[in-house]
Enzyme design. Structure first.
Site, PDB file in Angstrom:
ATOM      1  CG  ASN A  68      -1.715   1.226   1.468  1.00  0.00           C
ATOM      2  OD1 ASN A  68      -1.770   2.064   0.435  1.00  0.00           O
ATOM      3  ND2 ASN A  68      -2.291   1.577   2.557  1.00  0.00           N
ATOM      4  CE  LYS A 117       0.508   3.588   5.073  1.00  0.00           C
ATOM      5  NZ  LYS A 117      -0.089   3.824   6.120  1.00  0.00           N
ATOM      6  CG  HIS A 123      -5.836   1.729   5.115  1.00  0.00           C
ATOM      7  ND1 HIS A 123      -5.535   2.712   5.776  1.00  0.00           N
ATOM      8  CD2 HIS A 123      -4.721   0.945   5.023  1.00  0.00           C
ATOM      9  CE1 HIS A 123      -4.321   2.421   6.277  1.00  0.00           C
ATOM     10  NE2 HIS A 123      -3.855   1.481   5.737  1.00  0.00           N
ATOM     11  CD  GLU A 129      -3.121   5.647   6.709  1.00  0.00           C
ATOM     12  OE1 GLU A 129      -3.104   5.415   5.595  1.00  0.00           O
ATOM     13  OE2 GLU A 129      -2.228   4.994   7.412  1.00  0.00           O
ATOM     14  CD  GLU A 134      -3.336  -2.657   7.247  1.00  0.00           C
ATOM     15  OE1 GLU A 134      -2.377  -2.966   6.925  1.00  0.00           O
ATOM     16  OE2 GLU A 134      -4.022  -1.518   6.813  1.00  0.00           O
ATOM     17  N   GLY A 176       2.151   2.687  10.658  1.00  0.00           N
ATOM     18  CA  GLY A 176       3.024   3.740  10.409  1.00  0.00           C
ATOM     19  C   GLY A 176       3.813   4.214  11.870  1.00  0.00           C
ATOM     20  CB  SER A 219       5.012  -1.144  12.016  1.00  0.00           C
ATOM     21  OG  SER A 219       4.688   0.079  12.543  1.00  0.00           O
TER      22      SER A 219
HETATM   23  C1  PEP Z   1      -0.730   0.236   5.928  1.00  0.00           C
HETATM   24  O1  PEP Z   1      -0.850   1.430   5.655  1.00  0.00           O
HETATM   25  O2  PEP Z   1      -1.668  -0.378   5.502  1.00  0.00           O
HETATM   26  C2  PEP Z   1       0.206  -0.203   6.823  1.00  0.00           C
HETATM   27  C3  PEP Z   1       0.462  -1.389   7.024  1.00  0.00           C
HETATM   28  O3  PEP Z   1       1.448   0.557   7.074  1.00  0.00           O
HETATM   29  P1  PEP Z   1       2.597   0.512   7.548  1.00  0.00           P
HETATM   30  O4  PEP Z   1       3.302  -0.824   6.836  1.00  0.00           O
HETATM   31  O5  PEP Z   1       3.646   1.748   7.199  1.00  0.00           O
HETATM   32  O6  PEP Z   1       2.440   0.538   9.223  1.00  0.00           O
END
Ligand code: PEP
Length: 388
Positions: A144, A146, A230, A232, A300, A306, A346
């Site tokens: 992803n 983003k 997601h 976000e 997630e 992040g 992460s």
């Molecule tokens: C994501 O945005 O789906 C995600 C897992 O981000 P990150 O790996 O940066 O934590």
């Protein structure tokens, strides 16, 4: 195995075409010993992949013409002996007894396969459930991106992806999710064994919805996957469980495949409501959808996205396993057994292998690290599953 086993009436259909043989054999001691083991004696993450591998081995052997007993038995013990000592020693003894009793190698293999297919009944639902869970769940890795990237950066990242040595498509399915504006260029330049995914789409057919992109448009561009729900979007853009459920339903109805995200905030985890949160997010999808074959569920945890604070393998496994149980109870055993539940938060090249080894972790959704060369290492972690 029952005495007086009748190949015609008791064997799998493929064997029934073969010559009629009724016989008795004397491997009851070995079999009785086998029966004394229960799945509780073995850590599920260790034995279940081997059982699947064993089944595949049997199937492959049965397709070979003129297989040699001695060679195959040696290969068999080299491959399976010692992995799970007691279990396999018993099974090995039983198999040897079977091969001594039945000199025709193929005949013995068919009988063994038939017997193997009956093993789940010996170990009740638990065995059947665990055995099913590895079948048909190909490791899935989503990248992803983003809201990141320039035209130049996108081309560089695609170059790195195109040059990366990764396991074959039989082992891992990869989907790269750039921002909408870069979907066509990524689709054009990306290696054909990687798919492209959008990061969102509109909840219904396009029209007077300024700023939105419809499922039909994605399909028109040849984009097969979309990420929906997601965190976000749920948290910053206030997408409710219901809206996400409606989006999943509509996207699927148009022929898109969906990576549907669920996950709890830190406050929710600390309040002990992780499962309630992810269950209600999943329920909003399950209430609207009956066919889960084109859904990958991404767990997630918001506190891990992040933040550099990855869930421990035990934390991830716990939620994945609970989610699978939830699917089992609220959709069907098949959906629970076959739906891929992937982890995101992460993830990087250093922590991916340990997470990949968890029995209910079927892959990853990767944010930050999907923009870096280490994404290739994350894709490679699919090998952990294969070799488990
Ligand atoms: C994501 O945005 O789906 C995600 C897992 O981000 P990150 O790996 O940066 O934590």
């Amino acid at each position: 195995m029952p005495k007086g086993y009748d190949f015609i009436s008791d064997s799998p259909p493929m064997y029934r075409q073969s010559r009629h043989t009724t016989f008795e054999h004397d491997s009851h001691t070995a079999l009785a010993k086998l029966h004394t083991f229960t799945v509780d004696d073995l850590p599920p993450h260790k034995w279940r992949n081997h059982m699947y591998e064993f089944e595949a081995w049997l199937q492959a052997e049965m397709l070979k013409p003129n297989a040699q007993v001695s060679t195959d038995l040696t290969q068999f013990s080299a491959r399976f002996g010692g992995i799970l000592r007691d279990w396999w020693i018993s099974l090995g003894e039983y198999i040897q007894a079977l091969f001594i009793q039945i000199p025709d190698f193929n005949q013995a293999l068919y009988l063994l396969y038939d017997e193997f297919c009956r093993l789940p009944h010996l170990y009740e639902d638990q065995f059947r459930y665990h055995r099913q869970t590895t079948i048909g769940r190909k490791f899935f890795v989503g990248g992803n991106w983003k809201c990141n990237g320039t035209n130049e950066e996108v081309k560089k990242i695609v170059n790195v992806l195109n040059e990366g040595q990764v396991p074959s498509q039989d082992v891992v399915e990869v989907a790269i999710s750039p921002p909408f504006v870069f979907l066509p260029v990524v689709k054009d330049l990306l290696r054909p064994d990687f798919h492209v995914a959008a990061q969102n789409c509109w909840v219904k057919k396009g029209g007077a919805f300024t700023g939105e992109v419809s499922a039909e448009m994605l399909l028109n561009l040849g984009i097969p996957w979309v990420i929906l729900g997601h965190s976000e979007r749920r948290l910053i853009l206030n997408e409710s469980n219901e809206l996400v459920g409606d989006k999943v339903k509509y996207a699927l109805s148009q022929g898109l495949k969906v990576i549907a995200c669920v996950g709890e905030t830190l406050e929710q985890r600390e309040a002990g409501s992780t499962m309630d949160v992810v269950a209600s997010q999943t329920k909003a999808i399950a209430e609207r959808v009956s066919d889960w074959s084109n859904i990958v569920l991404a767990y997630e945890p918001v506190w891990a996205i992040g933040t550099g604070k990855v869930a421990t393998p035990a934390q991830a496994q716990e939620v994945h396993s609970e989610l699978r149980k939830w699917l089992h109870a609220n959709t069907s055993p098949e959906v629970a057994a076959t739906t891929r539940i992937i982890y995101g938060g992460s993830l990087n090249g250093a922590n991916c292998k340990e997470l990949a080894a968890q029995p209910d972790v079927d892959g990853f959704l990767v944010g930050g690290a999907s923009l870096k060369p280490e994404f290739i290492d994350i894709i490679k972690s699919a090998e952990v599953k294969k070799n488990a």
